[in-house]
Design a protein around this motif. Structure first.
Motif, PDB file in Angstrom:
ATOM      1  N   GLN A 244       6.402   9.216   7.271  1.00 56.43           N
ATOM      2  CA  GLN A 244       7.179   8.975   8.491  1.00 56.43           C
ATOM      3  C   GLN A 244       8.051  10.181   8.836  1.00 56.43           C
ATOM      4  N   ARG A 245       8.597  10.821   7.819  1.00 55.66           N
ATOM      5  CA  ARG A 245       9.393  12.043   8.054  1.00 55.66           C
ATOM      6  C   ARG A 245       8.501  13.180   8.539  1.00 55.66           C
ATOM      7  N   GLU A 246       7.320  13.294   7.936  1.00 55.61           N
ATOM      8  CA  GLU A 246       6.415  14.387   8.282  1.00 55.61           C
ATOM      9  C   GLU A 246       5.917  14.294   9.719  1.00 55.61           C
ATOM     10  N   ILE A 247       5.680  13.098  10.218  1.00 57.11           N
ATOM     11  CA  ILE A 247       5.171  12.954  11.584  1.00 57.11           C
ATOM     12  C   ILE A 247       6.294  12.890  12.622  1.00 57.11           C
ATOM     13  N   GLY A 248       7.551  12.935  12.160  1.00 55.23           N
ATOM     14  CA  GLY A 248       8.678  12.943  13.084  1.00 55.23           C
ATOM     15  C   GLY A 248       9.079  11.584  13.586  1.00 55.23           C
ATOM     16  N   LEU A 249       8.635  10.520  12.903  1.00 53.33           N
ATOM     17  CA  LEU A 249       8.988   9.172  13.327  1.00 53.33           C
ATOM     18  C   LEU A 249      10.431   8.837  12.964  1.00 53.33           C
ATOM     19  N   ILE A 250      10.887   9.338  11.814  1.00 51.53           N
ATOM     20  CA  ILE A 250      12.262   9.122  11.379  1.00 51.53           C
ATOM     21  C   ILE A 250      12.878  10.468  11.009  1.00 51.53           C
ATOM     22  N   PRO A 251      14.209  10.601  11.117  1.00 53.46           N
ATOM     23  CA  PRO A 251      14.861  11.865  10.761  1.00 53.46           C
ATOM     24  C   PRO A 251      14.699  12.180   9.279  1.00 53.46           C
ATOM     25  N   THR A 252      14.659  13.456   8.964  1.00 50.91           N
ATOM     26  CA  THR A 252      14.487  13.893   7.576  1.00 50.91           C
ATOM     27  C   THR A 252      15.596  13.355   6.677  1.00 50.91           C
ATOM     28  N   GLY A 253      16.823  13.316   7.206  1.00 53.04           N
ATOM     29  CA  GLY A 253      17.942  12.899   6.385  1.00 53.04           C
ATOM     30  C   GLY A 253      18.246  11.416   6.424  1.00 53.04           C
ATOM     31  N   LEU A 254      17.384  10.613   7.031  1.00 52.82           N
ATOM     32  CA  LEU A 254      17.649   9.174   7.136  1.00 52.82           C
ATOM     33  C   LEU A 254      17.698   8.513   5.771  1.00 52.82           C
ATOM     34  N   THR A 255      18.682   7.640   5.590  1.00 51.36           N
ATOM     35  CA  THR A 255      18.791   6.863   4.360  1.00 51.36           C
ATOM     36  C   THR A 255      18.072   5.542   4.536  1.00 51.36           C
ATOM     37  N   PRO A 256      17.014   5.283   3.792  1.00 53.13           N
ATOM     38  CA  PRO A 256      16.311   4.002   3.944  1.00 53.13           C
ATOM     39  C   PRO A 256      17.150   2.858   3.416  1.00 53.13           C
ATOM     40  N   SER A 257      16.862   1.659   3.881  1.00 52.47           N
ATOM     41  CA  SER A 257      17.586   0.493   3.386  1.00 52.47           C
ATOM     42  C   SER A 257      17.234   0.247   1.922  1.00 52.47           C
ATOM     43  N   ALA A 258      18.151  -0.384   1.224  1.00 52.37           N
ATOM     44  CA  ALA A 258      17.923  -0.701  -0.184  1.00 52.37           C
ATOM     45  C   ALA A 258      17.108  -1.982  -0.298  1.00 52.37           C
ATOM     46  N   ALA A 259      16.451  -2.153  -1.430  1.00 53.01           N
ATOM     47  CA  ALA A 259      15.654  -3.352  -1.663  1.00 53.01           C
ATOM     48  C   ALA A 259      16.543  -4.564  -1.853  1.00 53.01           C
ATOM     49  N   ASP A 260      16.079  -5.729  -1.396  1.00 53.21           N
ATOM     50  CA  ASP A 260      16.767  -6.972  -1.700  1.00 53.21           C
ATOM     51  C   ASP A 260      16.836  -7.150  -3.216  1.00 53.21           C
ATOM     52  N   ARG A 261      17.843  -7.864  -3.664  1.00 55.09           N
ATOM     53  CA  ARG A 261      18.021  -8.039  -5.108  1.00 55.09           C
ATOM     54  C   ARG A 261      16.877  -8.787  -5.762  1.00 55.09           C
ATOM     55  N   ASP A 262      16.140  -9.588  -4.964  1.00 55.57           N
ATOM     56  CA  ASP A 262      15.069 -10.384  -5.573  1.00 55.57           C
ATOM     57  C   ASP A 262      13.692  -9.729  -5.459  1.00 55.57           C
ATOM     58  N   ILE A 263      13.641  -8.474  -4.990  1.00 51.72           N
ATOM     59  CA  ILE A 263      12.361  -7.749  -5.042  1.00 51.72           C
ATOM     60  C   ILE A 263      12.030  -7.482  -6.508  1.00 51.72           C
ATOM     61  N   TYR A 264      10.832  -7.822  -6.929  1.00 49.08           N
ATOM     62  CA  TYR A 264      10.467  -7.684  -8.331  1.00 49.08           C
ATOM     63  C   TYR A 264      10.394  -6.215  -8.753  1.00 49.08           C
ATOM     64  N   ASP A 265      10.725  -5.965  -9.993  1.00 54.65           N
ATOM     65  CA  ASP A 265      10.599  -4.638 -10.588  1.00 54.65           C
ATOM     66  C   ASP A 265       9.176  -4.494 -11.116  1.00 54.65           C
ATOM     67  N   TRP A 266       8.392  -3.638 -10.448  1.00 51.59           N
ATOM     68  CA  TRP A 266       6.982  -3.463 -10.807  1.00 51.59           C
ATOM     69  C   TRP A 266       6.820  -3.095 -12.279  1.00 51.59           C
ATOM     70  N   GLU A 267       7.730  -2.288 -12.794  1.00 53.67           N
ATOM     71  CA  GLU A 267       7.606  -1.801 -14.166  1.00 53.67           C
ATOM     72  C   GLU A 267       7.802  -2.918 -15.198  1.00 53.67           C
ATOM     73  N   LYS A 268       8.432  -4.002 -14.783  1.00 52.43           N
ATOM     74  CA  LYS A 268       8.680  -5.102 -15.719  1.00 52.43           C
ATOM     75  C   LYS A 268       7.582  -6.164 -15.680  1.00 52.43           C
ATOM     76  N   LEU A 269       6.622  -6.018 -14.763  1.00 50.97           N
ATOM     77  CA  LEU A 269       5.523  -6.970 -14.675  1.00 50.97           C
ATOM     78  C   LEU A 269       4.486  -6.677 -15.755  1.00 50.97           C
ATOM     79  N   THR A 270       3.779  -7.714 -16.180  1.00 49.71           N
ATOM     80  CA  THR A 270       2.688  -7.515 -17.132  1.00 49.71           C
ATOM     81  C   THR A 270       1.497  -6.873 -16.415  1.00 49.71           C
ATOM     82  N   ALA A 271       0.567  -6.364 -17.179  1.00 52.91           N
ATOM     83  CA  ALA A 271      -0.633  -5.751 -16.599  1.00 52.91           C
ATOM     84  C   ALA A 271      -1.392  -6.772 -15.745  1.00 52.91           C
ATOM     85  N   GLU A 272      -1.449  -7.992 -16.208  1.00 50.20           N
ATOM     86  CA  GLU A 272      -2.141  -9.049 -15.462  1.00 50.20           C
ATOM     87  C   GLU A 272      -1.417  -9.340 -14.145  1.00 50.20           C
ATOM     88  N   GLN A 273      -0.086  -9.400 -14.188  1.00 47.38           N
ATOM     89  CA  GLN A 273       0.681  -9.640 -12.973  1.00 47.38           C
ATOM     90  C   GLN A 273       0.502  -8.501 -11.979  1.00 47.38           C
TER      91      GLN A 273
END
Length: 537
Positions: A244-273
């Motif tokens: 998005q930054r490369e195509i000029g859709l958003i400013p280079t210095g834009l701060t993206p929103s943070a994840a909701d607290r209940d978004i799962y941590d991918w690294e903590k999921l099992t391989a099957e999950q």
């Protein structure tokens, strides 16, 4: 009448018939996706191949800010009529809450684009999802459309019409011939074939159900994305931000929103999950890919039929990507019978992947933050729209009806079939689409309300409150478009001014305090809100 007058009247009649026979007003095609997030197209930062929509973006225009009503039926009501949803009768959803502004289907005072354009000489066609009829009223064939698919009461008002039960391969995946995305486009193509010899311009409303859940796609489309999402949603979001930054859709210095607290941590999921979650996104990507491919079929047929020249094409989504979880809602646990992606499965991408779909914004469908109401907008009209532009926009779905009427030189009536009609609420986008104007300027601002969720946007300022809270948050979208800093406490005068503007709009538009309506809310929709919050162990 003397011979001279007879001669003059005859000449005038022949001239008028000649002009009508050679009607050069543009064709208009309005394409609506369902539950497509801000970053789900290649031209908005996605890795999903969407060459046909990307072509329209490259040869046309994209907007950074284009607003909807955050959820399906209310968006469609505004889109089709140019009215705020309450004024059109769909203030809540496709449910009747016992008040005219919340009856759940289009009222007669709010004319559809098809009704107005048909009265002005256009052929009108629609294929796909309708979702704004009720009590046996306001079906598309009753609201100005000459050609309609599907032409039956059940599918016309379904939230996610099956159109018909698809045939399947040996493993239960839908065939290309009967997959709903292809059916919707191919029926529209059939309509276009049937009118190709006619001289009148046409209006086509192509309302797709993709990529709305349940996650179902042809097997060969899913196979294209095998292993593509093994990195997880957080890494995918970073990759999309980079593009998005490369195509000029958003400013280079834009701060993206943070994840909701209940978004799962991918690294903590099992391989099957991880494998299960990755498969969901593979199918979602396949649905977006198939949507784009079907639009490619449409473009090819328009060109073959000689119908592509002098045509405006507009593409948008009805709301941001969804957070609802079908394992916990909509009878998902009971309906889910087969392998994910097959026609007997019943699953959604849930908020984990939608967190990536709505990059760089926060929140989801049904929310009044940018992730819920700001989605892709592409307009293509060779010779009228400059190629490859990205503009700020700040347009709204209520603006499309007046845009089409101005383009078609169509008269919007004060009364229709003995009914006084509502005045249009939006502004024509033609100056934005065809000149150097960068965004729609409106002193009165824009406003939203849906099931108690509220927002107001005036200039750079935006107020947001989320039900059941009545507290306003304030954001400066000029410096903080991703709504990361609530500055209400430091700008009490601005909050007060916008809150008063919202109150005035609500009174004029028929908005009712949701506290008075909550007891009438269907239990399924209360569960809908609960399903958006994930349980984190």
């Amino acid at each position: 009448m003397n011979r001279k007058n007879i001669f003059l009247n005859t000449v005038l009649l022949l001239l008028s018939l000649s002009v009508w026979a050679q009607d050069k007003r543009p064709n208009i095609i309005l394409i609506l996706a369902d539950d497509l997030g801000y970053s789900d197209l290649g031209s908005y930062g996605s890795e999903i191949p969407t060459p046909n929509l990307d072509r329209l973006a490259k040869e046309g225009l994209r907007l950074r800010e284009f607003y909807n009503n955050s959820i399906c039926a209310p968006t469609r009501a505004s889109l089709l009529t140019g009215q705020y949803q309450h004024k059109a009768g769909v203030g809540y959803f496709s449910n009747d809450l016992g008040i005219p502004a919340y009856q759940g289907y289009l009222n007669k005072e709010s004319l559809t684009i098809a009704e107005v354009l048909k009265e002005n000489g256009y052929i009108t066609l629609t294929s796909g999802k309708w979702h704004v009829s009720g009590k046996g009223q306001s079906y598309p064939w009753e609201r100005g459309f000459d050609y309609v698919y599907p032409r039956d009461d059940k599918n016309a008002n379904s939230g996610a019409p099956g159109l018909r039960t698809p045939e399947t391969d040996a493993e239960g995946y839908p065939t290309q011939a009967t997959f709903s995305t292809n059916l919707i486009t191919r029926n529209a193509i059939g309509f276009l074939d049937s009118i190709k010899s006619r001289q009148e311009p046409f209006f086509l409303y192509l309302a797709h159900t993709a990529p709305h859940w349940p996650l179902v796609a042809p097997k060969e489309d899913i196979a294209r994305f095998e292993g593509k999402y093994d990195m997880g949603w957080s890494v995918l979001r970073e990759q999309r931000l980079k593009r998005q930054r490369e195509i000029g859709l958003i400013p280079t210095g834009l701060t993206p929103s943070a994840a909701d607290r209940d978004i799962y941590d991918w690294e903590k999921l099992t391989a099957e999950q991880r494998a299960g979650w990755a498969k969901k996104m593979e199918i979602f990507a396949a649905m977006v890919y198939r949507l784009d491919q079907s639009i490619g079929e449409l473009l090819d047929r328009l060109a073959k039929n000689g119908q592509l020249d002098n045509t405006l094409i507009v593409f948008l989504s009805d709301n941001g990507a969804p957070a609802e979880d079908l394992v916990r809602w909509h009878h998902g646990s009971d309906r889910n019978k087969g392998a994910i992606g097959t026609v007997t499965s019943y699953e959604s991408q849930s908020k984990n992947w939608s967190y990536a779909s709505n990059t760089p914004f926060k929140a989801f469908k049904d929310d009044m933050y940018e992730g819920g109401i700001n989605t892709p907008f592409i307009a293509w009209f060779p010779g009228r729209i400059q190629q490859g532009e990205i503009k700020q926009g700040t347009g709204h779905i209520i603006d499309l009806a007046p845009t089409f009427y101005e383009l078609a030189n169509a008269k919007y009536p004060e009364a229709y079939r003995a009914t006084k009609v509502n005045a249009l609420a939006g502004k024509s986008l033609l100056p934005l689409l065809t000149s150097k104007s960068q965004q729609v300027l409106r002193k009165e601002g824009l406003f939203w309300e849906r099931a108690g969720n509220r927002a107001a946007r005036v200039g750079k300022w935006k107020l947001v409150s989320t039900w059941p809270s009545q507290t306003w948050e304030l954001y400066d979208l000029e410096s903080d478009p991703t709504e990361t800093r609530n500055i209400a406490g430091k700008n009490e005068e601005v909050v007060s001014r916008l809150a008063q503007a919202y109150a005035n709009w609500a009174k004029e538009t028929g908005v009712v305090d949701f506290a008075e309506l909550e007891s009438k809310e269907p239990a399924s929709m209360k569960e809908f809100r609960k399903s958006k919050v994930q349980e984190v162990e």
